[in-house]
Design an enzyme around this catalytic site. Sequence first.
Site, PDB file in Angstrom:
ATOM      1  N   PRO A 141      25.431  28.829 -39.842  1.00 43.25           N
ATOM      2  CA  PRO A 141      25.501  27.867 -40.946  1.00 43.25           C
ATOM      3  C   PRO A 141      26.431  26.685 -40.715  1.00 43.25           C
ATOM      4  O   PRO A 141      26.457  25.767 -41.536  1.00 43.25           O
ATOM      5  CB  PRO A 141      25.991  28.724 -42.118  1.00 43.25           C
ATOM      6  CG  PRO A 141      26.746  29.842 -41.475  1.00 43.25           C
ATOM      7  CD  PRO A 141      26.063  30.114 -40.172  1.00 43.25           C
ATOM      8  N   ASP A 146      18.984  19.483 -34.298  1.00 35.37           N
ATOM      9  CA  ASP A 146      18.725  18.733 -35.523  1.00 35.37           C
ATOM     10  C   ASP A 146      20.036  18.461 -36.258  1.00 35.37           C
ATOM     11  O   ASP A 146      21.110  18.831 -35.792  1.00 35.37           O
ATOM     12  CB  ASP A 146      17.725  19.481 -36.415  1.00 35.37           C
ATOM     13  CG  ASP A 146      18.183  20.896 -36.744  1.00 35.37           C
ATOM     14  OD1 ASP A 146      19.359  21.060 -37.123  1.00 35.37           O
ATOM     15  OD2 ASP A 146      17.373  21.829 -36.623  1.00 35.37           O
ATOM     16  N   LYS A 206      15.507  16.704 -38.570  1.00 33.92           N
ATOM     17  CA  LYS A 206      14.658  16.493 -39.731  1.00 33.92           C
ATOM     18  C   LYS A 206      15.537  16.441 -40.974  1.00 33.92           C
ATOM     19  O   LYS A 206      16.429  17.250 -41.144  1.00 33.92           O
ATOM     20  CB  LYS A 206      13.650  17.637 -39.887  1.00 33.92           C
ATOM     21  CG  LYS A 206      12.693  17.772 -38.726  1.00 33.92           C
ATOM     22  CD  LYS A 206      11.775  18.937 -38.954  1.00 33.92           C
ATOM     23  CE  LYS A 206      10.774  19.064 -37.820  1.00 33.92           C
ATOM     24  NZ  LYS A 206       9.876  20.199 -38.019  1.00 33.92           N
ATOM     25  N   GLY A 226      19.990  25.084 -36.842  1.00 30.18           N
ATOM     26  CA  GLY A 226      20.944  25.552 -37.825  1.00 30.18           C
ATOM     27  C   GLY A 226      20.493  26.861 -38.448  1.00 30.18           C
ATOM     28  O   GLY A 226      19.306  27.099 -38.652  1.00 30.18           O
ATOM     29  N   ALA A 264      21.923  30.855 -43.562  1.00 30.70           N
ATOM     30  CA  ALA A 264      22.776  30.181 -44.536  1.00 30.70           C
ATOM     31  C   ALA A 264      23.108  31.072 -45.727  1.00 30.70           C
ATOM     32  O   ALA A 264      24.231  31.048 -46.237  1.00 30.70           O
ATOM     33  CB  ALA A 264      22.093  28.897 -45.009  1.00 30.70           C
ATOM     34  N   MET A 322      17.519  24.455 -49.186  1.00 33.16           N
ATOM     35  CA  MET A 322      17.000  23.086 -49.338  1.00 33.16           C
ATOM     36  C   MET A 322      16.555  22.811 -50.776  1.00 33.16           C
ATOM     37  O   MET A 322      15.549  22.168 -51.027  1.00 33.16           O
ATOM     38  CB  MET A 322      15.842  22.837 -48.360  1.00 33.16           C
ATOM     39  CG  MET A 322      16.264  22.955 -46.905  1.00 33.16           C
ATOM     40  SD  MET A 322      14.881  23.090 -45.743  1.00 33.16           S
ATOM     41  CE  MET A 322      14.410  24.815 -45.947  1.00 33.16           C
TER      42      MET A 322
END
Length: 485
Positions: A234, A257, A279, A310, A341, A393
């Site tokens: 994370p 990324d 992205k 990630g 995460a 997200m």
Amino acid sequence: MNVMTNPGTFLPIALRLDDTKALVVGGGNVAANKLRLLLGRCPEICVLAADTCDEIQLWEEQGRLLVVKGQVTDTLLEERIPQTRIVFAATDDRVLNRRVAQIARSFNVLVCVVDEPEPSSFITPALVDRHPVQVAISTGGAAPVLARRLRLQIEAMLPSGLGDTARFMHAQRPWIREALPDMLERKRAWEDFLDGPGYEASLGGDTDAARVCLEEAITRTSCTGEAWLVGAGPGDPDLLTLGALRLMQNADSVLYDHLVPAEILDRVRRDADRVFVGKRRSHHTLPQDEINAEIIRRAKRGERVLRLKGGDPFIFGRGGEEMEALVDADIPVRIIPGITAASGCGAAAGIPLTHRDCAQSCLFLTGHARTDGTLDLHWPSLARKGQTLAIYMGLAPLGELACQLIAHGLPPDWPAAIIEKGTRADQRVIVGTLETLADLASSAELRGPALTIVGEVVKHRRDLRNVTVAVTAAQSPLAVHQEIS
């Protein structure tokens, strides 16, 4: 008294001294400490001092250095300094030390004032010596005791025979260059050797066995490429797995990324080719099919390609799509999972994902909206008590998430939290309810990456770091904006 408020900017380098002269100003124990660094590395050493300690006198008697006794004057310094490459000012006279530095700088000669980085043009790091292998630890003069403590830790990690291994490898370089003219193949052979029994043999001084292992490594070497899908976790570099670190050091190229912070990229081998394919929401640097094609292209030309992602590659990371494309293209694939995460950020924020009193399950879901801005989620199965929702997200559609969960049965005061940049030094945690969380996030101007946790586990949160808490009169005890400092 001048106080250094910020450490200087120093570049660690290995300076060649076997063809030059060095000058040490001072004759006490501090000067002797610096002379130990120079002896065996520099053929001509001169000491300027009114008097010298017993150890320096012994070195003088052994012919290992020259001592010029007497008062250290500007005339003497201006005569001696231009003949040397480096100078140590190591007296107990601060004014004299600074004068030495001033004169050395005027002649563009490197100078170190012991225990005073400000007037120095170089400083000496804490050193782990396994000649010819040397490891230097420097804090830029900010914390010498810390550097020494780190040196002790590294001393315990490095085998005593490491110098033997380095000398063995140096002796093999000429014939290996002829056997494997291709640099990439040579590099792979050496890495294969170091990962196998040849390394252990060389540490023990068994050069015959080490040579056999090296020859076997050469016969196995080919430029067959492969791809590595690696989870970087994370954000906190300490959460990288050992497998991830090893592949990061062996990769020929890395595709990464924006979720991979600079602190983790710094662990990648320095000469690896780095390609940003990041992205962000509504902005793709490279479409996924082009990322797949780039990995395949590089692997087919013989590279070991690291796809550094990630979190975990297989949890909302499109690792499955990349794996399928690579396997279909007959590219060997290795997968190293990472801390995702939800678990990493939840732990860093002090929020358990499950708790026997209130949450017997945890659902991972993505808050990525469809092109029309709506979320295609099965709301009845999400709006249930007794479980935790970990929403990846989900920052942009936070308002709709909350409205839909309330509309499908969860109460407006249901606990919820957002963790921005979880596990990192600048992590922020916003704690509220379904009804208040979107407004709190907007007021805090969160930018992401962020993870949203919904469920009664949020009430079990405990602060694991120092926090600053700001509560407005309109907020309930749960609707608290907490920033981790």
